[in-house]
Design a protein around this motif. Sequence first.
Motif, mmCIF file in Angstrom:
data_model
loop_
_atom_site.group_PDB
_atom_site.id
_atom_site.type_symbol
_atom_site.label_atom_id
_atom_site.label_comp_id
_atom_site.label_asym_id
_atom_site.label_seq_id
_atom_site.Cartn_x
_atom_site.Cartn_y
_atom_site.Cartn_z
ATOM 1 N N HIS A 1 0.819 -1.223 0.000
ATOM 2 C CA HIS A 1 0.000 0.000 0.000
ATOM 3 C C HIS A 1 0.855 1.277 0.000
ATOM 4 C CE1 HIS A 1 -3.496 2.378 0.218
ATOM 5 N NE2 HIS A 1 -3.401 2.705 1.492
ATOM 6 N N VAL A 2 0.658 2.097 -1.031
ATOM 7 C CA VAL A 2 1.465 3.311 -1.230
ATOM 8 C C VAL A 2 1.433 4.216 0.000
ATOM 9 C CG1 VAL A 2 1.709 5.418 -2.610
ATOM 10 C CG2 VAL A 2 1.166 3.245 -3.740
ATOM 11 N N ASP A 3 0.247 4.456 0.566
ATOM 12 C CA ASP A 3 0.158 5.373 1.715
ATOM 13 C C ASP A 3 0.982 4.875 2.900
ATOM 14 O OD1 ASP A 3 -1.517 7.287 0.512
ATOM 15 O OD2 ASP A 3 -3.280 6.047 0.900
ATOM 16 N N ASP B 1 2.695 -1.870 -12.317
ATOM 17 C CA ASP B 1 2.992 -0.863 -13.354
ATOM 18 C C ASP B 1 3.552 0.420 -12.732
ATOM 19 O OD1 ASP B 1 0.642 0.033 -12.137
ATOM 20 O OD2 ASP B 1 -0.385 0.503 -14.014
ATOM 21 N N GLU B 2 3.459 0.544 -11.393
ATOM 22 C CA GLU B 2 3.908 1.788 -10.742
ATOM 23 C C GLU B 2 5.414 1.983 -10.859
ATOM 24 O OE1 GLU B 2 1.910 2.599 -7.002
ATOM 25 O OE2 GLU B 2 0.188 1.389 -7.596
ATOM 26 N N VAL B 3 6.146 0.900 -11.204
ATOM 27 C CA VAL B 3 7.603 1.026 -11.383
ATOM 28 C C VAL B 3 7.945 1.974 -12.530
ATOM 29 C CG1 VAL B 3 8.102 -1.289 -10.488
ATOM 30 C CG2 VAL B 3 7.777 -0.988 -12.955
ATOM 31 N N GLU C 1 -8.054 -0.699 2.766
ATOM 32 C CA GLU C 1 -7.193 0.489 2.801
ATOM 33 C C GLU C 1 -7.095 1.053 1.387
ATOM 34 O OE1 GLU C 1 -3.295 -0.992 3.908
ATOM 35 O OE2 GLU C 1 -3.268 -2.396 2.228
ATOM 36 N N LYS C 2 -7.345 0.210 0.381
ATOM 37 C CA LYS C 2 -7.258 0.646 -1.013
ATOM 38 C C LYS C 2 -8.575 1.314 -1.415
ATOM 39 C CE LYS C 2 -3.226 -1.650 -2.000
ATOM 40 N NZ LYS C 2 -3.044 -2.683 -1.028
ATOM 41 N N LEU C 3 -8.507 2.153 -2.460
ATOM 42 C CA LEU C 3 -9.634 3.050 -2.771
ATOM 43 C C LEU C 3 -11.003 2.357 -2.826
ATOM 44 C CD1 LEU C 3 -10.645 5.882 -3.580
ATOM 45 C CD2 LEU C 3 -10.260 5.224 -5.960
ATOM 46 N N ILE D 1 -16.398 9.487 2.005
ATOM 47 C CA ILE D 1 -15.362 8.841 1.192
ATOM 48 C C ILE D 1 -14.274 9.878 0.930
ATOM 49 C CG2 ILE D 1 -14.947 7.390 -0.832
ATOM 50 C CD1 ILE D 1 -17.883 7.617 -1.475
ATOM 51 N N PRO D 2 -13.049 9.640 1.415
ATOM 52 C CA PRO D 2 -11.984 10.635 1.240
ATOM 53 C C PRO D 2 -11.339 10.527 -0.148
ATOM 54 C CG PRO D 2 -11.219 8.783 2.590
ATOM 55 C CD PRO D 2 -12.601 8.454 2.167
ATOM 56 N N ILE D 3 -11.503 11.576 -0.944
ATOM 57 C CA ILE D 3 -10.879 11.595 -2.280
ATOM 58 C C ILE D 3 -9.689 12.546 -2.223
ATOM 59 C CG2 ILE D 3 -11.245 12.200 -4.725
ATOM 60 C CD1 ILE D 3 -12.857 9.821 -3.857
#
Length: 348
Positions: A87-89, A131-133, A193-195, A209-211
Motif C-alpha cells: 500500500h502506497v500510503d 505498473d507503478e515502477v 485500505e485501497k480506494l 469517502i476521502p478523495i
Amino acid sequence: MKTILITGGAGFIGSHVVRLFVNKYNEYNVLNLDALTYAGNLENLKDIEKAPNYSFVKGDITDQHFIDKLFKDNDIVGVVHLAAESHVDRSITDPLSFIRTNITGTMNLLNACKDHWSSFEGRRFYHISTDEVYGSLGETGLFTEKTPYDPKSPYSASKASSDHLVRAYHNTYGLPVVITNCSNNYGPNQFPEKLIPLSINNLRNEKEIPIYGKGENVRDWLYVEDHALAIDLVYHKGKTGETYNIGGNNEWTNIDLIRLLCKIMDEKLDRKKGTSASLITFVKDRAGHDKRYAIDSSKIKRELGWTPSLTFEEGLEKTVVWYLENVEWLENVTSGAYISYYAEMYNR
Ligand code: NAD
Ligand code: TYD
C-alpha cells in the motif's frame, strides 16, 4: 509430489491465485507461504483449505534461514512470488518495512532458488510486480515493457528494486525468471485500505469517502480474477527472461470511478439516488501522488492470448455484491489495528 510455492497467498491477489492453482492443478502441491501481516487472512481461503494438494506455512520471507529450510524440506519446482507490502500510503509513513519485505525478502527467495536448485531445468521464479515502477504518465501515452523505470513512491521504488534484482539473477546466475507488471486490481478480499474497498466499507457505514486532491488522478483497473488467469498463463506459458505488462484497458479518474461506485451502492442498498455521492469528500492530496497509470498489454495478448474477461461495470457490481454479502469478513479485518490506521491516515 512437486511443489509450487506461492508467497503472499493469504493476501488479496495471492488468495485468488492459490485457489485457481489448487482447483486446476492436481499434479502439484500448492504451498502457500505467508507471514499473515495485517493484509493476510486465511479466511480468504476457507473453501480450499482442506484440499489434498494445498498446504499452508506461516513464515516471513525476510528470514533467510526459514526460507532455506523450506527449500530443503520441499521439492519446490517453481515460485510464484506475490508476498509484499503493497500500500502506497503506508510506504510513505513506513518505508523500511517495504525495503525489508519487497527487496530483502525477494532477494532471499532468489538466493534460495539459486542455491537449492541443482539444475534450473523445468524450474521457474515468477515475480509479480506493478505498473507503478514506470512512474507517472501525463495526459497521453501508455506504459510498455520498454518504458524506462521511474518509480516515484517508496512502494514503487521498492518494487522496482526487486524487479531489477530478479533480472540481475537471471543475467548473472541464469536463474529462469519471468516478471509481470500489472495495473490496479480490484475485487473480493481486497483489504479496505485501497480506494475501492475503503469506499464500499465507508458507504456501507454512511461515512465520508476521502478523495485525494481533486480526484483527477487516473488509474487502469483490472478485476482480480482476470489477473489470476493471466498469472496462470504466464507461469505455464510465458518465456523465460521476459516481462509482460498486464492491464485492464480501463482508465478511470478517481472521481468518475467513485461516482459509478456510489450509483451501484445506492441501488444495492436501496438508498435514494444521490445518497452515496453526498458522502464524497475531497481531502489533502497524497504526497507525490502519481497522476496517471495506463498500460499497453498488447504483448501478453499477442503472445499468450490473454485479455480481460469482465467489463468494469460488471466487475465493480460483482465486487460490491461480494462485500455486502461478506460483512463479517469486513468487520473482522476492520477491527483492532485498522481503526488506529484509519484515524492516523485520515485524522478521523
Ligand atoms: P496484499 O497486501 O493484499 O497481500 C500481501 C500478502 O503478503 C499478505 O498476505 C501478507 O501477509 C503477505 N506478506 C507481507 N509481508 C510478508 C513477508 N515479509 N513474508 C511473507 N508474507 C508477507 O497485496 P496484493 O494487493 O495482493 O498484492 C500482491 C502482489 O501483487 C504484490 O507483490 C504487489 O506489489 C503486486 N501488485 C498488486 C497490485 C494491486 O493492485 N493490488 C497491482 C499490481 C501488482
Ligand atoms: P490505491 O487504491 O491506494 O492504489 P494506488 O495508489 O496503488 O494506485 O489508490 C487508487 C487511487 O485512489 C490513487 O490515485 C489514490 C486515490 N485514493 C483516494 O483518493 N483516497 C483514498 O482514500 C485512497 C486509499 C486512494
